[in-house]
Every structure is written in C-alpha cells, then in structure tokens.
Design a protein around this motif. Structure first.
Motif, PDB file in Angstrom:
ATOM      1  N   TRP A 105      10.696   3.515  10.347  1.00 40.10           N
ATOM      2  CA  TRP A 105       9.943   4.703  10.214  1.00 40.10           C
ATOM      3  C   TRP A 105       8.593   4.166   9.237  1.00 40.10           C
ATOM      4  O   TRP A 105       7.651   4.984   9.601  1.00 40.10           O
ATOM      5  CB  TRP A 105      10.619   5.904   9.798  1.00 40.10           C
ATOM      6  N   MET A 106       9.003   3.754   8.009  1.00 46.65           N
ATOM      7  CA  MET A 106       7.772   3.542   7.245  1.00 46.65           C
ATOM      8  C   MET A 106       6.842   2.605   7.805  1.00 46.65           C
ATOM      9  O   MET A 106       5.525   2.630   7.507  1.00 46.65           O
ATOM     10  CB  MET A 106       8.495   2.668   5.975  1.00 46.65           C
ATOM     11  N   THR A 107       7.267   1.519   8.752  1.00 47.55           N
ATOM     12  CA  THR A 107       6.295   0.668   9.347  1.00 47.55           C
ATOM     13  C   THR A 107       5.537   1.468  10.373  1.00 47.55           C
ATOM     14  O   THR A 107       4.246   1.313  10.320  1.00 47.55           O
ATOM     15  CB  THR A 107       6.883  -0.441  10.190  1.00 47.55           C
ATOM     16  N   ALA A 108       6.094   2.407  10.974  1.00 50.33           N
ATOM     17  CA  ALA A 108       5.418   3.069  12.009  1.00 50.33           C
ATOM     18  C   ALA A 108       4.481   4.137  11.660  1.00 50.33           C
ATOM     19  O   ALA A 108       3.504   4.373  12.177  1.00 50.33           O
ATOM     20  CB  ALA A 108       6.478   3.577  13.151  1.00 50.33           C
ATOM     21  N   ASN A 109       4.757   4.753  10.558  1.00 52.24           N
ATOM     22  CA  ASN A 109       4.095   6.233  10.064  1.00 52.24           C
ATOM     23  C   ASN A 109       3.373   5.670   9.004  1.00 52.24           C
ATOM     24  O   ASN A 109       2.278   6.430   8.851  1.00 52.24           O
ATOM     25  CB  ASN A 109       5.149   6.916   9.657  1.00 52.24           C
ATOM     26  N   LEU A 110       3.746   4.967   7.899  1.00 51.06           N
ATOM     27  CA  LEU A 110       2.909   4.677   6.861  1.00 51.06           C
ATOM     28  C   LEU A 110       2.199   3.374   6.823  1.00 51.06           C
ATOM     29  O   LEU A 110       1.546   2.885   5.952  1.00 51.06           O
ATOM     30  CB  LEU A 110       3.784   4.583   5.418  1.00 51.06           C
ATOM     31  N   ARG A 111       2.445   2.399   7.848  1.00 52.11           N
ATOM     32  CA  ARG A 111       2.031   1.008   8.077  1.00 52.11           C
ATOM     33  C   ARG A 111       2.456   0.401   6.938  1.00 52.11           C
ATOM     34  O   ARG A 111       1.644  -0.764   6.453  1.00 52.11           O
ATOM     35  CB  ARG A 111       0.459   1.217   8.142  1.00 52.11           C
ATOM     36  N   LEU A 112       3.449   0.529   6.473  1.00 51.90           N
ATOM     37  CA  LEU A 112       4.009  -0.307   5.368  1.00 51.90           C
ATOM     38  C   LEU A 112       5.191  -1.132   5.629  1.00 51.90           C
ATOM     39  O   LEU A 112       6.035  -1.002   6.125  1.00 51.90           O
ATOM     40  CB  LEU A 112       4.803   0.707   4.286  1.00 51.90           C
ATOM     41  N   HIS A 113       4.526  -2.532   5.612  1.00 50.52           N
ATOM     42  CA  HIS A 113       5.499  -3.709   6.285  1.00 50.52           C
ATOM     43  C   HIS A 113       6.239  -4.157   4.963  1.00 50.52           C
ATOM     44  O   HIS A 113       5.776  -5.049   4.116  1.00 50.52           O
ATOM     45  CB  HIS A 113       4.522  -4.611   6.737  1.00 50.52           C
ATOM     46  N   VAL A 155       1.975  -2.129  -3.916  1.00 53.42           N
ATOM     47  CA  VAL A 155       1.038  -3.192  -3.638  1.00 53.42           C
ATOM     48  C   VAL A 155       1.029  -3.564  -2.056  1.00 53.42           C
ATOM     49  O   VAL A 155      -0.116  -3.423  -1.406  1.00 53.42           O
ATOM     50  CB  VAL A 155       1.335  -4.485  -4.243  1.00 53.42           C
ATOM     51  N   ALA A 156       1.989  -3.396  -1.380  1.00 55.23           N
ATOM     52  CA  ALA A 156       2.105  -3.395   0.151  1.00 55.23           C
ATOM     53  C   ALA A 156       1.441  -2.325   0.860  1.00 55.23           C
ATOM     54  O   ALA A 156       0.705  -2.668   1.687  1.00 55.23           O
ATOM     55  CB  ALA A 156       3.632  -3.598   0.577  1.00 55.23           C
ATOM     56  N   LEU A 157       1.746  -1.235   0.146  1.00 56.92           N
ATOM     57  CA  LEU A 157       0.933   0.041   0.753  1.00 56.92           C
ATOM     58  C   LEU A 157      -0.564  -0.027   0.655  1.00 56.92           C
ATOM     59  O   LEU A 157      -1.239   0.253   1.715  1.00 56.92           O
ATOM     60  CB  LEU A 157       1.272   1.319   0.106  1.00 56.92           C
ATOM     61  N   MET A 158      -1.089  -0.485  -0.158  1.00 55.88           N
ATOM     62  CA  MET A 158      -2.609  -0.690  -0.631  1.00 55.88           C
ATOM     63  C   MET A 158      -3.209  -2.014   0.365  1.00 55.88           C
ATOM     64  O   MET A 158      -4.171  -2.000   0.612  1.00 55.88           O
ATOM     65  CB  MET A 158      -3.009  -1.156  -2.053  1.00 55.88           C
TER      66      MET A 158
END
Length: 501
Positions: free
Chosen positions: A321-329, A189-192
């Motif tokens: 890394w997930m925040t920087a590369n996937l924009r997943l907070h 959900v956060a990814l979307m």
C-alpha cells in the motif's frame, strides 16, 4: 559521480572524512583511567584487572552489526557486494563518529573518555544508519550514504541524550532510541527520494533469487541468535539476565507466530521467505525497551506474538500500500521489522511503567526508572524532575517515543531534501539495485560472452556437418539460445544463472 573522475573524487571525500576523524580523536579522546597502567606503587600493580567483563557481549554485537545486518540485506539478486560491503564501510565509519558525537555530550575536562563501554555504545549506534540504509537499499550512492550517516548519528546522539538523560525514560534495548529512530529517519529520507509517479513500478532487479534468499537467511540466523546480547549488554545484574530471558522468549514466540500467520495470508497458503527473514526478528525489537522489566514469561511471549503478527501483516498488506499510494519503496521493510515493533515496545513500556512499584523492583528501581526515586535535594531534571509516580513515568515513556518520532522524521525529511536537491548524484531507475556501478563483478558480463561463444561453436558445427547447406551454415542460433537458456546454463551454477537472468 557521473564520470570516473567524479567517482574518484567521491572516494577522496570519504578519505578526508576519515582524516578529520583522526584529528578529532587526537585532540579530544583519551583512555579512561580504568584502562591505563597502574602506578608502580599501586596496590595491584603488575596484575591484570578485570576490565573486560562485557567483551563476550561486545563480540556478539559485532557479529550482529557486521554479519547479521550485512547478510540480511543480500536478498536482492544483484546487490550482494553492496549489501555486505557498504554495511562494513558504514559501520566502520559510524563507530568512530558515534564515539565522538556521544563523547562530546559527556565530556569531562574537555576530554572524551574511551573505554570498552564507549565502543559498545558506538556499535549500537552503528545499527541506526544501517536500519535507515535498509529503507533505501539499492537506490543511493556511497557518498549519499556517508552524508546521511554523518547527519543521522549526530541527531541520534542528541535524541538519545534527551530521551535517556533529560526525559529519563526506560529504554534498555534501544527500541525507542535506536530502532524507531533509525526506521522512521530512513523512511523519511526514502519519502523525499521517492520516484516520480510514472516510475513507481518495481525495478527489474528489485527482487530476490533462490540463492540470494539463502544468503539473507544467514543474516537472519546470526541476528536471531545474538539479539539477547544486543538487548542486555547495557543492563547489569539481575536486570541483564531478565533481558536475556525475555528477549529469547519473545523471539521464539514471534518466530512461531511468523510461520503461522505467513501461511495464512500468503498466496496459496505457502510460507513467504520475506516474512521468515524479517518478522521472526520482530520479537527482539518489540521487547527491547522493556526487556529488563518484570514482564513474566507470559508477558515476553505475548509481546512476541503481537510483534510477529503485526510484522507479517505489515509486509503482506502495508508495504504494498505504501509503495502504490505514497511511492515509498521500503526495500527491506524496516517499517515492519523495526518501526512498528518499536512502537509496540514503547506502548508496552508505558503499560509496565504505570504498574511499577518500589515493592516490586526493590533496589533496582533507581537503575531502571531513576526519575521515580525521590529527590536527593541536589539534582534537578529539566523535564519533570525526580520523584515521579508510576503514572507520570508512563506518560514520559510515551512522550519519549513521540519526541523521537518527531526528531527522526523531521531530520530525515531535511536530510532527504539535501540528498535530492543538493549537488549529489541521484541514481537513475535503471541503475538501482546493481553492484556493477561500484564493484568489479566478474559474472556480470558473462552472458554476452557465453552466448557468442556458444553461437560460434554451433555455427561451426552446423557448417561442418552441413557443408552443402548454405541455410544451415547461416542459421542464427542466438534466439534459440535465449529461448533455451535455462537448459544451456549448468543447473548447478546458481550464481551465474541468477546474475544473468
């Protein structure tokens, strides 16, 4: 929910949902026979029967859900009202919905039986959307949380039924069906709902204060103390006691490991409070699926060490890394506390299942691994049947976590898409991680008032003491006050200082 009228309509929807639950309870839910009065001529009529042996553990789980989860999420400096308040709201909502959804899958004669065990199951189910909420903390509206919870619990109940009753996997503490499902559903959900590339930097309030971190440690402590009850409540007899022992040892080992690894990888080799608040609990998740198995004390300690290490490294390296590369907070780091430790638990369950024998487990084999018992000639499982050998059971354990991940991620993507593209309001970046949008927060407006009051007092004092000096009377004290704010605001007023900065 842009306008006051829209906000009110949103809460009206919440009340309508509660009324729908009322109707469903009225139509379908009935007390189980064991909690009904006995007939007058019954043998034990007039005396109380022992129906509440699980009540102490039920209380423990209540503390975990309503206090532990709530306070663990108070680390954000200006989101304490929402963290504790929305946890209370969501848990109260989900407990009712879980009774219904899980009951629909086990109906007898068109009725859902209600007992203490059903409520315990529903309490455990409440942990699922609360875990997912951690990945989205501060970036959703109450109505979005409601819709996410409704869909997620329905999907969770179906997945749990598939895993436990069709695939017949072992998952005593729910690491596969609860922790892995909640974590990866929330992450999907956060990814979307992830921000645009030009807004990916952390928000101004996406962090902790000294006081908020202390409150979060209250949640950690409650979760740590009561986690053995969470893992053991659905196990009986010797298996339940093993679950308590194994969970405690795994938690203890994970805690020691967390402190050591945190000091090794953190800046200036100082302890990181984020690690202490979360990774110390990873041992409880990692041992969950196998907590009632014959791990041995060394096995429980080893699982705790692995979980603590993986969790700390996840917070230190993987989350950024997930925040920087996937924009997943992942606001609370549920991937490191619930997701990866749950995967460790699933892998451990396959290893220990592959070594399970009748000689080792004796009469408990049919309770722990029911599909490994020979066919009784009357019952046939949909996937694989009874009479599995140890190797086959190990394969089903891995298949169970794979199916859970598939359903959780797929369901999370669909739910996130609906929350983003349907007619829901999405919070703007400058609205993230703030209580003020949905709560009356007395201290939130005091900085402006305090500045004006001090400036007026200083102006009056300057004018009185320098009546012949026009420049002194017109001196602008506001920049001076802003520069010296830490010295002006009383040092012991920690909440005000945290809220105003």
């Amino acid at each position: 929910m842009h306008t006051p009228a829209a906000k009110v309509s949103g809460y009206v929807v919440l009340m309508i949902v509660q009324i729908i639950f009322l109707v469903l309870f009225w139509l379908f839910v009935r007390y189980e026979k064991t909690v009904l009065p006995l007939a007058i001529d019954a043998e034990d009529a007039g005396s109380a029967n022992e129906h509440v042996s699980k009540y102490p553990q039920f209380q423990d789980i209540q503390v975990m859900i309503f206090i532990g989860f709530g306070f663990l999420m108070t680390f954000l400096r200006k989101y304490g009202y929402s963290a504790t308040g929305f946890t209370l709201f969501m848990a109260a909502l989900v407990v009712q919905w879980a009774v219904l959804m899980k009951g629909f899958l086990h109906m007898e004669g068109g009725r859902i039986s209600l007992s203490l065990e059903n409520i315990i199951d529903a309490d455990i189910a409440a942990a699922v959307p609360l875990i997912s909420m951690g990945a989205l903390l501060g970036r959703t509206t109450p109505i979005q949380l409601l819709c996410m919870s409704i869909f997620e619990v329905a999907l969770f109940a179906a997945n749990e039924y598939l895993a436990l009753h069709v695939l017949s996997i072992c998952d005593c503490g729910g690491s596969i069906t609860v922790h892995a499902f909640g974590a990866y559903f929330g992450l999907a959900v956060a990814l979307m709902l992830r921000p645009a590339g030009d807004q990916n930097e952390a928000g101004k309030l996406e962090g902790a204060s000294y006081t908020s971190d202390i409150f979060a440690m209250i949640g950690t402590t409650f979760l740590w103390v009561y986690w053995p009850s969470f893992n053991s409540v659905l196990a009986d007899g010797a298996g339940g006691e093993r679950a308590i022992l194994n969970t405690f040892l795994s938690l203890a080992a994970a805690t020691v490991t967390t402190f050591v690894v945190s000091a090794l990888v953190s800046h200036e080799n100082k302890l990181d409070m984020v690690h202490v608040q979360n990774s110390t609990l990873a041992g409880g998740v990692a041992v969950g699926t196998v907590c009632n198995l014959l791990l041995g004390a060394h096995g429980a300690v080893l699982i705790g060490i692995i979980a603590g290490t993986v969790s700390v490294l996840g917070y230190r390296y993987l989350t950024p890394w997930m925040t920087a590369n996937l924009r997943l907070h992942d606001t609370c780091g549920v991937h490191n506390l619930h997701g990866m430790p749950a995967l460790i638990s699933a892998i451990a369950s396959a290893i220990y299942a592959s070594m399970a024998t009748v000689g080792e487990y004796q009469s408990e084999l049919q309770d722990i691994f029911p599909a490994m018992v020979g066919s009784n000639g009357t019952e046939t499982k949909i996937m694989g049947g009874l009479g599995r050998n140890a190797t086959s059971q190990a394969g089903y354990q891995l298949f169970g976590i794979a199916v859970t991940l598939l359903i959780a991620i797929g369901g999370g993507i669909l739910t996130g898409g609906a929350l983003k593209y349907a007619s829901f309001r999405n919070l703007k970046k400058d609205e993230h991680h703030q209580d003020e949008h949905y709560w009356e927060v007395p201290a939130a407006e005091s900085k402006e008032e305090y500045l004006n009051m001090l400036a007026k007092l200083l102006d009056d004092d300057a004018a009185a003491s320098n009546s012949n000096s026009q420049s002194a009377a017109n001196f602008n004290w506001r920049p001076f006050l802003l520069r010296n704010w830490n010295a002006i605001v009383p040092a012991n007023n920690l909440y005000v200082r945290g809220a105003l900065h």
